[in-house]
Write an enzyme that holds these catalytic residues in place. Sequence first.
Site, PDB file in Angstrom:
ATOM      1  N   GLY A 279       5.921  36.087  93.632  1.00  0.00           N
ATOM      2  CA  GLY A 279       4.714  35.644  94.328  1.00  0.00           C
ATOM      3  C   GLY A 279       4.174  34.342  93.776  1.00  0.00           C
ATOM      4  O   GLY A 279       4.926  33.525  93.220  1.00  0.00           O
ATOM      5  N   GLY A 283      -2.750  35.568  87.551  1.00  0.00           N
ATOM      6  CA  GLY A 283      -4.044  34.911  87.336  1.00  0.00           C
ATOM      7  C   GLY A 283      -4.969  35.912  86.686  1.00  0.00           C
ATOM      8  O   GLY A 283      -4.528  36.827  85.991  1.00  0.00           O
ATOM      9  N   CYS A 286      -7.400  37.713  82.137  1.00  0.00           N
ATOM     10  CA  CYS A 286      -6.694  38.188  80.942  1.00  0.00           C
ATOM     11  C   CYS A 286      -5.328  37.538  80.710  1.00  0.00           C
ATOM     12  O   CYS A 286      -5.095  36.964  79.648  1.00  0.00           O
ATOM     13  CB  CYS A 286      -6.546  39.703  81.004  1.00  0.00           C
ATOM     14  SG  CYS A 286      -8.142  40.530  80.839  1.00  0.00           S
ATOM     15  N   LYS A 289      -5.201  33.722  79.705  1.00  0.00           N
ATOM     16  CA  LYS A 289      -5.897  33.524  78.426  1.00  0.00           C
ATOM     17  C   LYS A 289      -5.135  34.195  77.273  1.00  0.00           C
ATOM     18  O   LYS A 289      -4.996  33.618  76.197  1.00  0.00           O
ATOM     19  CB  LYS A 289      -7.310  34.099  78.574  1.00  0.00           C
ATOM     20  CG  LYS A 289      -7.985  34.565  77.309  1.00  0.00           C
ATOM     21  CD  LYS A 289      -9.401  35.006  77.578  1.00  0.00           C
ATOM     22  CE  LYS A 289      -9.578  36.498  77.730  1.00  0.00           C
ATOM     23  NZ  LYS A 289      -9.472  37.270  76.504  1.00  0.00           N
ATOM     24  N   LYS A 349      -6.301  39.218  92.617  1.00  0.00           N
ATOM     25  CA  LYS A 349      -5.447  40.317  93.096  1.00  0.00           C
ATOM     26  C   LYS A 349      -6.317  41.192  93.984  1.00  0.00           C
ATOM     27  O   LYS A 349      -7.557  41.095  93.934  1.00  0.00           O
ATOM     28  CB  LYS A 349      -4.859  41.109  91.932  1.00  0.00           C
ATOM     29  CG  LYS A 349      -5.904  41.879  91.129  1.00  0.00           C
ATOM     30  CD  LYS A 349      -5.258  42.796  90.116  1.00  0.00           C
ATOM     31  CE  LYS A 349      -6.307  43.646  89.422  1.00  0.00           C
ATOM     32  NZ  LYS A 349      -5.764  44.587  88.467  1.00  0.00           N
ATOM     33  N   ARG A 356     -11.354  34.481  88.566  1.00  0.00           N
ATOM     34  CA  ARG A 356     -11.032  33.680  87.381  1.00  0.00           C
ATOM     35  C   ARG A 356      -9.523  33.406  87.334  1.00  0.00           C
ATOM     36  O   ARG A 356      -8.716  34.307  87.430  1.00  0.00           O
ATOM     37  CB  ARG A 356     -11.499  34.404  86.105  1.00  0.00           C
ATOM     38  CG  ARG A 356     -13.014  34.438  85.984  1.00  0.00           C
ATOM     39  CD  ARG A 356     -13.475  35.185  84.748  1.00  0.00           C
ATOM     40  NE  ARG A 356     -13.473  36.618  84.924  1.00  0.00           N
ATOM     41  CZ  ARG A 356     -13.914  37.482  84.001  1.00  0.00           C
ATOM     42  NH1 ARG A 356     -14.393  37.037  82.852  1.00  0.00           N
ATOM     43  NH2 ARG A 356     -13.890  38.777  84.224  1.00  0.00           N
TER      44      ARG A 356
HETATM   45  N1  LIG Z   1     -11.674  42.125  82.591  1.00  0.00           N
HETATM   46  C1  LIG Z   1     -10.621  42.838  82.256  1.00  0.00           C
HETATM   47  O1  LIG Z   1      -9.853  43.308  83.101  1.00  0.00           O
HETATM   48  C2  LIG Z   1     -10.329  43.121  80.791  1.00  0.00           C
HETATM   49  C3  LIG Z   1      -9.397  44.119  80.471  1.00  0.00           C
HETATM   50  C4  LIG Z   1      -9.138  44.379  79.128  1.00  0.00           C
HETATM   51  C5  LIG Z   1      -9.772  43.640  78.136  1.00  0.00           C
HETATM   52  N2  LIG Z   1     -10.654  42.654  78.486  1.00  0.00           N
HETATM   53  C6  LIG Z   1     -11.319  41.928  77.403  1.00  0.00           C
HETATM   54  O2  LIG Z   1     -12.629  42.482  77.253  1.00  0.00           O
HETATM   55  C7  LIG Z   1     -13.584  41.467  76.892  1.00  0.00           C
HETATM   56  C8  LIG Z   1     -14.702  41.406  77.916  1.00  0.00           C
HETATM   57  O3  LIG Z   1     -14.130  41.027  79.160  1.00  0.00           O
HETATM   58  P1  LIG Z   1     -14.973  41.130  80.516  1.00  0.00           P
HETATM   59  O4  LIG Z   1     -14.021  40.837  81.618  1.00  0.00           O
HETATM   60  O5  LIG Z   1     -15.751  42.394  80.515  1.00  0.00           O
HETATM   61  O6  LIG Z   1     -15.974  39.904  80.317  1.00  0.00           O
HETATM   62  P2  LIG Z   1     -17.265  39.574  81.204  1.00  0.00           P
HETATM   63  O7  LIG Z   1     -17.411  38.113  81.134  1.00  0.00           O
HETATM   64  O8  LIG Z   1     -17.158  40.241  82.532  1.00  0.00           O
HETATM   65  O9  LIG Z   1     -18.451  40.282  80.401  1.00  0.00           O
HETATM   66  C9  LIG Z   1     -18.891  39.893  79.132  1.00  0.00           C
HETATM   67  C10 LIG Z   1     -20.374  40.198  79.043  1.00  0.00           C
HETATM   68  O10 LIG Z   1     -20.807  39.984  77.702  1.00  0.00           O
HETATM   69  C11 LIG Z   1     -22.117  39.439  77.761  1.00  0.00           C
HETATM   70  N3  LIG Z   1     -22.440  38.774  76.481  1.00  0.00           N
HETATM   71  C12 LIG Z   1     -21.940  37.608  76.002  1.00  0.00           C
HETATM   72  N4  LIG Z   1     -22.497  37.333  74.801  1.00  0.00           N
HETATM   73  C13 LIG Z   1     -23.359  38.347  74.528  1.00  0.00           C
HETATM   74  C14 LIG Z   1     -24.216  38.629  73.436  1.00  0.00           C
HETATM   75  N5  LIG Z   1     -24.297  37.820  72.371  1.00  0.00           N
HETATM   76  N6  LIG Z   1     -24.979  39.752  73.485  1.00  0.00           N
HETATM   77  C15 LIG Z   1     -24.906  40.582  74.541  1.00  0.00           C
HETATM   78  N7  LIG Z   1     -24.097  40.359  75.605  1.00  0.00           N
HETATM   79  C16 LIG Z   1     -23.328  39.257  75.597  1.00  0.00           C
HETATM   80  C17 LIG Z   1     -22.060  38.491  78.932  1.00  0.00           C
HETATM   81  O11 LIG Z   1     -23.364  38.186  79.420  1.00  0.00           O
HETATM   82  C18 LIG Z   1     -21.234  39.293  79.922  1.00  0.00           C
HETATM   83  O12 LIG Z   1     -22.053  40.091  80.765  1.00  0.00           O
HETATM   84  C19 LIG Z   1     -12.771  40.179  76.778  1.00  0.00           C
HETATM   85  O13 LIG Z   1     -12.366  40.013  75.449  1.00  0.00           O
HETATM   86  C20 LIG Z   1     -11.550  40.460  77.645  1.00  0.00           C
HETATM   87  O14 LIG Z   1     -10.429  39.695  77.253  1.00  0.00           O
HETATM   88  C21 LIG Z   1     -10.950  42.381  79.780  1.00  0.00           C
END
Ligand SMILES: NC(=O)c1ccc[n+]([C@@H]2O[C@H](COP(=O)([O-])OP(=O)(O)OC[C@H]3O[C@@H](n4cnc5c(N)ncnc54)[C@H](O)[C@@H]3O)[C@@H](O)[C@H]2O)c1
Length: 496
Positions: A279, A283, A286, A289, A349, A356
Amino acid sequence: MKLIATECRPPQPDTAPQPRRALRIAVIGSGYVGLVTAACLARCGHAVVAVDSDEAKIARLADGHVDVYEPGLADLMRAQLVAQRLRFTTGIQAALRDVDLVFVAVDTPGRSDGSTELGAIDAVMRDIAAVVRAPSVVVIKSTVPVGTAQVLQRQLDEAGDSDAPRVLCSPEFLREGTAVADFLQPERILIGDDGSDDAAQRLLLAAYAPLVDAGIPVLAMDTRSAELSKHAANAALAMRISFVNEIASIAGATGADIEKVCDGIGSDRRIGRSFLRAGLGYGGSCFPKDVAALRETARRHNVRSDMLQATERINDRQRCWAFNELQRDMGSRGRLRGLRVAIWGLAFKPGTDDVRCAPSLALADRLARAGVRLALYDPVAMANARAALAHDRHTRWAESAGDALTGADALVLATEWDEFVAFDPDAVAAALRLRTVYDGRNALDAARWTEAGLRVVQVGRPILPPSARSLRLNLAAEQRARRVPLRAAGPLDIAA
Ligand SMILES: NC(=O)c1ccc[n+]([C@@H]2O[C@H](COP(=O)([O-])OP(=O)(O)OC[C@H]3O[C@@H](n4cnc5c(N)ncnc54)[C@H](O)[C@@H]3O)[C@@H](O)[C@H]2O)c1
């Protein structure tokens, strides 16, 4: 992220399993991972306070509104609010008082060189150092570079007296679109722990008690191995996608069909069929990055990362697939100017409103810069896409999939939402002036869409010859086209 209007159904009666011991838990960060973690831990019977620094977000969450599109999450969260097992706050220090466990789920974005920005984690750790004491435990859910938990533990040890809390890591493997089910029925629970006794681990397992009781395997290891496991897992999946895309390029050049090749190799149990999908490339927040972060970790430790670099290069190339195909069909770059293209799907997806690093946005940006007039549509990601894409006065935000086709010369399928796959190909053929569809996800039934008179270009697959019916339709359309000159420099040789 923009607010997605969620239907306000009355919360369902909740029959939370009663844990052996209800814990007091703070979850810091209420994004995709933090919100799912908080709602699911409340669902497990614990008293959870979810914290975020974004005041507007916390106000909406406390009101029962979920910002992100994630099936099942809004209902689950509202049920926990009603049951008073979940509350939201911006006051982090008050929230950290008297808790057994703190889960840290703030964002860890990548920098342009691939390294990880840990500013949000550092800020949270300062509050933790000021308030939290052993035997409470801090669990890092965010994805962090290998060695981070040890650095954080050292900082806490230096800041506190002898009673600094223990730092564990428990990387999260949930997928957007199926996040709630992934959290409650994970394939494994991974725990990184460098402690000399297992007291902290036992506390974390008490938080996951209903999952552990249901037989979910628990893998305990040192924090460095747990952190590397998370990056390596995402890199392995990204590598599979790039691998199959490279094979798709070879299939396209040699007349083989990548879908048949995937069946051919995927039926081997050692290989398997999952993630063998050619495909537009990967993207989301995760994979890009995390692959970059792992490559950067390797560089810092003077280790070669040839496979990771190749994975990224192939993915960058693959994101240009639809642009290159369009350009080839139009003869030259100049001939793209003025072409009207509909793009179906903007989320990275199906099942999420997350845009993102979505391949669709990279494509839209590239086409717009080449002078193509775009009509964009996604069933749930329109608001996020509007916020992410640079404004272009020639870009139209369509009301529906059908509306996007109005006046379009060609269609690109960038995200394989069900409604696109099920769309009536006769209606598409009637709407598209050049009657060509670029299926960037190999999701359409090529035979059926070709039968409707369309030329269907797929990734690494031969273009099907037109049927007798489609030849008739093509002829009629060409006659119409001769009467009405095309805006683009010339019609595609759709019968070729
Ligand atoms: N999105 C996914 O599918 C996924 C899956 C597995 C792991 N992760 C990992 O999990 C982590 C979070 O990802 P996400 O997608 O939930 O991010 P996100 O951007 O959706 O959420 C992060 C949240 O943290 C808050 N935040 C930032 N700084 C803060 C602080 N000092 N105090 C309080 N809140 C604060 C932000 O306002 C935001 O709401 C990342 O490390 C990511 O790599 C993400």
